[in-house]
Scaffold this motif. Sequence first.
Motif, PDB file in Angstrom:
ATOM      1  N   ASP A   1       4.127   1.153   5.755  1.00  0.00           N
ATOM      2  CA  ASP A   1       4.567   1.044   7.144  1.00  0.00           C
ATOM      3  C   ASP A   1       5.502  -0.164   7.261  1.00  0.00           C
ATOM      4  OD1 ASP A   1       2.827  -1.103   6.876  1.00  0.00           O
ATOM      5  OD2 ASP A   1       1.182  -0.098   7.895  1.00  0.00           O
TER       6      ASP A   1
ATOM      7  N   ASP B   1      -0.353  -6.673   2.266  1.00  0.00           N
ATOM      8  CA  ASP B   1      -0.789  -5.732   3.315  1.00  0.00           C
ATOM      9  C   ASP B   1      -1.657  -4.602   2.781  1.00  0.00           C
ATOM     10  OD1 ASP B   1      -0.695  -5.148   6.131  1.00  0.00           O
ATOM     11  OD2 ASP B   1       0.591  -3.445   5.695  1.00  0.00           O
TER      12      ASP B   1
ATOM     13  N   ASP C   1       4.995  -3.200   8.307  1.00  0.00           N
ATOM     14  CA  ASP C   1       4.458  -4.468   7.822  1.00  0.00           C
ATOM     15  C   ASP C   1       4.468  -4.494   6.295  1.00  0.00           C
ATOM     16  OD1 ASP C   1       3.332  -7.012   8.064  1.00  0.00           O
ATOM     17  OD2 ASP C   1       1.275  -6.232   8.082  1.00  0.00           O
ATOM     18  N   ALA C   2       4.129  -3.365   5.704  1.00  0.00           N
ATOM     19  CA  ALA C   2       4.118  -3.274   4.240  1.00  0.00           C
ATOM     20  C   ALA C   2       5.525  -3.526   3.684  1.00  0.00           C
ATOM     21  CB  ALA C   2       3.620  -1.897   3.814  1.00  0.00           C
TER      22      ALA C   2
ATOM     23  N   HIS D   1       0.822  -1.216   0.000  1.00  0.00           N
ATOM     24  CA  HIS D   1       0.000   0.000   0.000  1.00  0.00           C
ATOM     25  C   HIS D   1       0.856   1.265   0.000  1.00  0.00           C
ATOM     26  CE1 HIS D   1       0.645   0.677   4.352  1.00  0.00           C
ATOM     27  NE2 HIS D   1       0.407  -0.605   4.547  1.00  0.00           N
TER      28      HIS D   1
HETATM   29 MN    MN Z   1       0.246  -1.624   6.637  1.00  0.00          MN
END
Ligand code: MN
Length: 330
Positions: A29, A90, A31-32, A25
Motif C-alpha cells: 500500500d 511496514d 505506506d509500504a 509486505h
Molecule cells: Mn501497509
Amino acid sequence: MTVATEHDQAVSTLRQAERLLLTTHENPDGDALGSLLAMHLMLAGLGKDSVMYMSPDEFPLPWEYRNWTLDGLVGAPPDDVEDRTIVFLDCGNIDRMPVDFLQREGLHIVNIDHHHDNTRFGSVNLVDPGASCTAEIVWRLGRELGAELTTPIAEALYTGLVTDTGRFMYESTGVEAHRMAGELIQAGVQPHKVYRRLFEDLPFSRLELLQRALATVQRHDHGAVTVAHLVKSDYAETGALETDSEGVIDHLRAVQGTAVAVLVRELLGEDREGLRKVSLRATDGRVDVSSIARAYGGGGHTQAAGFTTEAPYPQLVEELRRRVEEQLRP
Ligand code: MN
Ligand code: AMP
Ligand code: MN
C-alpha cells in the motif's frame, strides 16, 4: 525494550550497515511503498549500497503508484543477500513477505513497523504502534541518520502519511503526523499534486467496481456489521484490477450505525482458487478487528485489519457477526 532503545539500536545498525536490502509486505500500500522508497533514497544519499526487493508478482502496482519509478528495485535476491542487512518496512509478520530467500534462518533483519501485533521477527525490531505510519518512523530515522530530506524523499514519506492516516482522519493521526506533514511540505511536497495522483484521475473501471460493491451491501445486526462482497466476475466484467477495490470499504465504515465494515473479495488467479481476502474496519472503540483477523491467520491494527481465508462466504459472514457481537457484548 522501550521504543527509544529500539530506536537507538536501529539507528546504530543502519549507520554501520554498508550493504542493505529493503523490503515490505506483499500487496504493498502507500505506506509500504512510501517507506520503502524513502528509506532507500535516504540510505543511497548517505552513500550506502541499498537495493529494494519486491516480488515481480506485485506488478503492475496499483493505479495510484503507476508513475513511480523505483530505481534500485530488484525482483530476485542479489548474490550477496546473506551479507546484506535486510530491512523490513511496514510488515507486521514475516509471512506477509512469502518469499523463500527472505524466510531463511540466519539473516540479519531490521524490522521497522507500526503494527501493534508485529511478531518481532527481526534481529533488531523498531516497532512503534504509536506511529501513525511506518513512514513516520522512517522520517524520524532519517533525521537521526543525518539524511538530507530531498523532495523525492519527502513525497514518498507524504504518500505513506496520507494513505495510512486516511488523509489525517484516523485515530492514529497525532501531533507528530501533522508536524511531519509541515516539514515535508517545507521540503517541497505539494499536497494537492500528491492528492490528485493518489485519489483522482482514476480509471472509470474503478467507479464501476465500486458501484457493484455498493450494490451488494448488506447490513446485519441493525447495521453493526456492514458487508460488501466482490466476486471474480465483477473484475472480469468491469475490467477492474484487484487493487481497484482499495477504498471501497471506506464507504461502508462511514455509514451511521456501522461498528465494523467488512469487504470480502474473491482473489483472482488459478493458484488462488477458492481464496477470499477480507478487509475489516472498526469504528466502534469496543471492537479490535486485528484480533478477529488474527483468528484467521491475518492481523493489522485495532481499527484496520485483514486476512485471507478459504471459508465459504455465508459461513464467513456468520462467523464475523458472531465475533463482532462477542466484542460488543462481552
Ligand atoms: Mn501497509
Ligand atoms: P487491508 O484491509 O488490506 O487494507 O489491510 C488493513 C490492515 O490490515 C493493514 O494494516 C494491513 O497491514 C493489515 N493486514 C491486511 N491483511 C493482512 C494479513 N493477511 N496479515 C496481516 N495483516 C494484514
Ligand atoms: Mn502502515
